[in-house]
Motif scaffolding. Structure first.
Motif, PDB file in Angstrom:
ATOM      1  N   ALA A  68     -42.261 -12.726 -30.102  1.00 40.98           N
ATOM      2  CA  ALA A  68     -43.574 -12.104 -30.453  1.00 40.98           C
ATOM      3  C   ALA A  68     -44.488 -13.177 -31.193  1.00 40.98           C
ATOM      4  O   ALA A  68     -45.790 -13.383 -30.739  1.00 40.98           O
ATOM      5  CB  ALA A  68     -43.622 -11.039 -31.178  1.00 40.98           C
ATOM      6  N   GLU A  69     -43.729 -13.991 -32.073  1.00 38.39           N
ATOM      7  CA  GLU A  69     -44.483 -14.901 -33.027  1.00 38.39           C
ATOM      8  C   GLU A  69     -44.903 -16.077 -31.973  1.00 38.39           C
ATOM      9  O   GLU A  69     -46.039 -16.660 -32.077  1.00 38.39           O
ATOM     10  CB  GLU A  69     -43.701 -15.358 -33.990  1.00 38.39           C
ATOM     11  CG  GLU A  69     -43.478 -14.340 -35.182  1.00 38.39           C
ATOM     12  CD  GLU A  69     -42.490 -14.672 -36.330  1.00 38.39           C
ATOM     13  OE1 GLU A  69     -42.027 -15.900 -36.096  1.00 38.39           O
ATOM     14  OE2 GLU A  69     -42.504 -14.114 -37.347  1.00 38.39           O
ATOM     15  N   MET A  70     -44.080 -16.622 -31.175  1.00 37.26           N
ATOM     16  CA  MET A  70     -44.412 -17.575 -30.145  1.00 37.26           C
ATOM     17  C   MET A  70     -45.391 -17.251 -29.066  1.00 37.26           C
ATOM     18  O   MET A  70     -46.497 -18.061 -28.930  1.00 37.26           O
ATOM     19  CB  MET A  70     -43.193 -18.159 -29.528  1.00 37.26           C
ATOM     20  CG  MET A  70     -42.013 -18.588 -30.381  1.00 37.26           C
ATOM     21  SD  MET A  70     -40.560 -18.947 -29.522  1.00 37.26           S
ATOM     22  CE  MET A  70     -41.009 -20.043 -28.226  1.00 37.26           C
ATOM     23  N   ASP A  71     -45.402 -16.017 -28.820  1.00 31.40           N
ATOM     24  CA  ASP A  71     -46.553 -15.598 -27.894  1.00 31.40           C
ATOM     25  C   ASP A  71     -47.726 -15.492 -28.487  1.00 31.40           C
ATOM     26  O   ASP A  71     -48.632 -16.056 -28.032  1.00 31.40           O
ATOM     27  CB  ASP A  71     -45.910 -14.239 -27.096  1.00 31.40           C
ATOM     28  CG  ASP A  71     -47.065 -13.767 -26.210  1.00 31.40           C
ATOM     29  OD1 ASP A  71     -47.169 -14.522 -25.266  1.00 31.40           O
ATOM     30  OD2 ASP A  71     -47.345 -12.692 -26.370  1.00 31.40           O
ATOM     31  N   ALA A  72     -47.877 -14.952 -29.581  1.00 32.37           N
ATOM     32  CA  ALA A  72     -49.077 -14.848 -30.464  1.00 32.37           C
ATOM     33  C   ALA A  72     -49.776 -16.239 -30.813  1.00 32.37           C
ATOM     34  O   ALA A  72     -50.986 -16.505 -30.641  1.00 32.37           O
ATOM     35  CB  ALA A  72     -48.928 -13.872 -31.583  1.00 32.37           C
ATOM     36  N   ARG A  73     -48.780 -17.226 -31.168  1.00 31.75           N
ATOM     37  CA  ARG A  73     -49.294 -18.408 -31.503  1.00 31.75           C
ATOM     38  C   ARG A  73     -49.869 -19.296 -30.431  1.00 31.75           C
ATOM     39  O   ARG A  73     -51.168 -19.770 -30.312  1.00 31.75           O
ATOM     40  CB  ARG A  73     -48.130 -19.248 -31.984  1.00 31.75           C
ATOM     41  CG  ARG A  73     -48.470 -20.625 -32.367  1.00 31.75           C
ATOM     42  CD  ARG A  73     -47.335 -21.468 -32.870  1.00 31.75           C
ATOM     43  NE  ARG A  73     -47.763 -22.910 -33.260  1.00 31.75           N
ATOM     44  CZ  ARG A  73     -47.048 -23.753 -33.786  1.00 31.75           C
ATOM     45  NH1 ARG A  73     -45.738 -23.433 -34.045  1.00 31.75           N
ATOM     46  NH2 ARG A  73     -47.450 -25.102 -34.024  1.00 31.75           N
ATOM     47  N   LEU A  74     -49.495 -19.223 -29.211  1.00 40.40           N
ATOM     48  CA  LEU A  74     -49.744 -19.565 -27.899  1.00 40.40           C
ATOM     49  C   LEU A  74     -51.144 -19.075 -27.422  1.00 40.40           C
ATOM     50  O   LEU A  74     -52.158 -19.618 -27.094  1.00 40.40           O
ATOM     51  CB  LEU A  74     -48.679 -19.526 -26.794  1.00 40.40           C
ATOM     52  CG  LEU A  74     -47.660 -20.650 -27.252  1.00 40.40           C
ATOM     53  CD1 LEU A  74     -46.524 -20.503 -26.009  1.00 40.40           C
ATOM     54  CD2 LEU A  74     -47.979 -22.125 -27.214  1.00 40.40           C
TER      55      LEU A  74
ATOM     56  N   ARG B 161     -38.218 -24.499 -32.034  1.00 38.81           N
ATOM     57  CA  ARG B 161     -38.603 -22.996 -31.915  1.00 38.81           C
ATOM     58  C   ARG B 161     -38.246 -22.383 -30.797  1.00 38.81           C
ATOM     59  O   ARG B 161     -37.458 -21.401 -30.959  1.00 38.81           O
ATOM     60  CB  ARG B 161     -40.160 -22.806 -31.957  1.00 38.81           C
ATOM     61  CG  ARG B 161     -40.688 -23.082 -33.298  1.00 38.81           C
ATOM     62  CD  ARG B 161     -42.120 -22.988 -33.229  1.00 38.81           C
ATOM     63  NE  ARG B 161     -42.920 -23.293 -34.281  1.00 38.81           N
ATOM     64  CZ  ARG B 161     -43.346 -22.222 -35.171  1.00 38.81           C
ATOM     65  NH1 ARG B 161     -42.946 -21.059 -35.160  1.00 38.81           N
ATOM     66  NH2 ARG B 161     -43.778 -22.397 -36.362  1.00 38.81           N
ATOM     67  N   VAL B 162     -38.096 -22.935 -29.582  1.00 37.72           N
ATOM     68  CA  VAL B 162     -37.383 -22.365 -28.339  1.00 37.72           C
ATOM     69  C   VAL B 162     -35.897 -22.250 -28.605  1.00 37.72           C
ATOM     70  O   VAL B 162     -35.231 -21.330 -28.146  1.00 37.72           O
ATOM     71  CB  VAL B 162     -37.849 -23.025 -27.161  1.00 37.72           C
ATOM     72  CG1 VAL B 162     -37.113 -22.833 -26.120  1.00 37.72           C
ATOM     73  CG2 VAL B 162     -39.331 -23.226 -26.956  1.00 37.72           C
ATOM     74  N   ARG B 163     -35.416 -23.353 -29.069  1.00 40.76           N
ATOM     75  CA  ARG B 163     -33.794 -23.421 -29.403  1.00 40.76           C
ATOM     76  C   ARG B 163     -33.262 -22.209 -30.287  1.00 40.76           C
ATOM     77  O   ARG B 163     -32.408 -21.579 -30.382  1.00 40.76           O
ATOM     78  CB  ARG B 163     -33.460 -24.732 -29.941  1.00 40.76           C
ATOM     79  CG  ARG B 163     -32.000 -24.970 -29.960  1.00 40.76           C
ATOM     80  CD  ARG B 163     -31.414 -26.226 -30.370  1.00 40.76           C
ATOM     81  NE  ARG B 163     -32.190 -26.942 -31.672  1.00 40.76           N
ATOM     82  CZ  ARG B 163     -33.133 -27.687 -31.425  1.00 40.76           C
ATOM     83  NH1 ARG B 163     -33.486 -28.161 -30.307  1.00 40.76           N
ATOM     84  NH2 ARG B 163     -33.614 -28.442 -32.594  1.00 40.76           N
ATOM     85  N   GLU B 164     -34.370 -22.202 -31.200  1.00 39.13           N
ATOM     86  CA  GLU B 164     -33.907 -20.949 -32.405  1.00 39.13           C
ATOM     87  C   GLU B 164     -34.170 -19.645 -31.781  1.00 39.13           C
ATOM     88  O   GLU B 164     -33.381 -18.827 -32.004  1.00 39.13           O
ATOM     89  CB  GLU B 164     -35.145 -20.932 -33.538  1.00 39.13           C
ATOM     90  CG  GLU B 164     -34.801 -20.080 -34.625  1.00 39.13           C
ATOM     91  CD  GLU B 164     -35.890 -20.269 -35.701  1.00 39.13           C
ATOM     92  OE1 GLU B 164     -35.729 -19.438 -36.618  1.00 39.13           O
ATOM     93  OE2 GLU B 164     -36.888 -20.630 -35.547  1.00 39.13           O
ATOM     94  N   LEU B 165     -35.085 -19.424 -30.783  1.00 41.99           N
ATOM     95  CA  LEU B 165     -35.192 -18.109 -30.002  1.00 41.99           C
ATOM     96  C   LEU B 165     -33.990 -17.902 -29.087  1.00 41.99           C
ATOM     97  O   LEU B 165     -33.325 -16.959 -29.060  1.00 41.99           O
ATOM     98  CB  LEU B 165     -36.372 -18.146 -29.279  1.00 41.99           C
ATOM     99  CG  LEU B 165     -36.433 -16.818 -28.484  1.00 41.99           C
ATOM    100  CD1 LEU B 165     -36.658 -15.540 -29.234  1.00 41.99           C
ATOM    101  CD2 LEU B 165     -37.808 -17.197 -27.609  1.00 41.99           C
ATOM    102  N   GLY B 166     -33.394 -19.112 -28.440  1.00 43.05           N
ATOM    103  CA  GLY B 166     -32.206 -18.985 -27.648  1.00 43.05           C
ATOM    104  C   GLY B 166     -31.036 -18.850 -28.594  1.00 43.05           C
ATOM    105  O   GLY B 166     -30.000 -17.793 -28.227  1.00 43.05           O
ATOM    106  N   ASN B 167     -30.961 -19.209 -29.786  1.00 43.21           N
ATOM    107  CA  ASN B 167     -29.871 -18.771 -30.605  1.00 43.21           C
ATOM    108  C   ASN B 167     -29.820 -17.365 -31.279  1.00 43.21           C
ATOM    109  O   ASN B 167     -28.701 -16.793 -31.252  1.00 43.21           O
ATOM    110  CB  ASN B 167     -29.824 -19.906 -31.990  1.00 43.21           C
ATOM    111  CG  ASN B 167     -29.508 -21.187 -31.414  1.00 43.21           C
ATOM    112  OD1 ASN B 167     -28.833 -21.483 -30.481  1.00 43.21           O
ATOM    113  ND2 ASN B 167     -29.892 -22.202 -32.370  1.00 43.21           N
ATOM    114  N   ALA B 168     -30.958 -17.000 -31.421  1.00 41.83           N
ATOM    115  CA  ALA B 168     -31.146 -15.438 -31.949  1.00 41.83           C
ATOM    116  C   ALA B 168     -30.858 -14.408 -30.688  1.00 41.83           C
ATOM    117  O   ALA B 168     -30.339 -13.544 -31.071  1.00 41.83           O
ATOM    118  CB  ALA B 168     -32.864 -15.323 -32.290  1.00 41.83           C
TER     119      ALA B 168
END
Length: 312
Positions: free
Chosen positions: A267-273, A296-303
């Motif tokens: 949600a944070e990534m989507d809002a930022r873009l 950030r994409v890698r962090e999301l993948g890890n999550a």
């Protein structure tokens, strides 16, 4: 759904998307390497682009000398090759044979059998451009079989989730690599040379976005417009914005509360873009912005992995 099943579905789609992305990248790099390079060598700098993106440059130099195309297309010992990606995707699909449809399984199994035959035949006889087009065609067929035959349940969601995580990462890395390779020409809207035009056009074609660019912009492709298209346009299928929107929606639709961390990051990534403009990105430097967003994409993948895919 069991974590192991979700993981196999997720990685099946990630490996298939990765194979297609590699084929797109190799096709473009190969085509550009055949063009005059403005006195900068024999075109091998263009063919080095896949090595830079996947972090396998040192391994390639140690093993293969100048056999770059084979290394990325058909080298079984290279875990980043198209051959290895398809083998991993087929193994994951076999593990969840009961959760995917017959059309999906037959497509991925036939693709694996065919690429083994191509590996025996060799790229010189088969042809590089023909090989890349074949990979893209097989990926399109699998995607069509998935859309047309599987139920819209959690299996479908994890398949789609893997696709968009991989696609988002690839778009970021391709744009960053092309920007870095453009060097001093990168910040100009267009430097007026055929070489710059073909470099940016090749990136757009690699991401199936050239037609979208010509529909939106009248100028020749340059860093500003290409970055705006590939990062911020939600109506361009392979853009970062389009991928994060899909990821956000998929995660929000998954049941349970285990995925709150992944849902928050998405949600944070989507809002930022959604609320970022291209001037804001370029003012701080496109390369700096991209290298900050890739983790950030890698962090999301890890999550996603820790929330849904970790086998306990």
């Amino acid at each position: 759904m069991l974590s192991r099943t979700a993981s196999d579905l997720y990685w099946m789609s990630r490996y298939l998307e990765r194979a297609e992305n590699l084929a797109r990248m190799l096709d473009v790099s190969y085509s550009l390497s055949l063009m005059p390079q403005d006195g900068r060598g024999d075109g091998l700098h263009e063919l080095a682009m896949p090595l830079l993106i996947t972090g396998t440059l040192d391994d390639y130099r140690e093993r293969h000398g100048e056999r770059l195309l084979h290394f990325f297309a058909l080298e079984a010992a290279n875990p980043a090759s198209i051959y290895s990606c398809l083998g991993a995707a087929r193994a994951s699909a076999h593990a969840v044979r009961g959760r995917i449809t017959a059309d999906m399984w037959e497509n991925i199994n036939a693709t694996w059998l065919d690429i083994r035959g191509i590996a025996e035949q060799g790229l010189n006889r088969y042809g590089m451009s023909r090989f890349c087009e074949w990979i893209k065609e097989r990926s399109h067929l699998f995607r069509g079989a998935t859309y047309g035959t599987i139920m819209r349940n959690d299996a479908f969601r994890f398949i789609r989730l893997g696709t968009f995580i991989e696609r988002a990462d690839n778009t970021l890395r391709l744009l960053d690599a092309r920007y870095e390779m453009a060097g001093d020409q990168a910040d100009a809207a267009s430097d007026g040379t055929a070489h710059a035009y073909y470099q940016w056009s090749a990136l757009l074609r690699a991401l199936s976005s050239f037609e979208a660019y010509t529909e939106i912009y009248r100028d020749a492709p340059g860093a500003r417009h290409v970055a705006a298209l590939l990062l911020l346009r939600a109506d361009v299928p392979r853009s970062l914005r389009a991928c994060t929107e899909e990821i956000n929606q998929i995660l929000a639709s998954l049941p349970g509360t285990n995925g709150r961390q992944a849902q928050r990051l998405a949600a944070e990534m989507d809002a930022r873009l959604r609320y970022t403009g291209i001037n804001e990105i370029l003012d701080g430097g496109l390369h700096a912005w991209l290298t900050e967003f890739i983790p950030r994409v890698r962090e999301l993948g890890n999550a996603i992995h820790s929330s849904y895919l970790e086998v306990i």
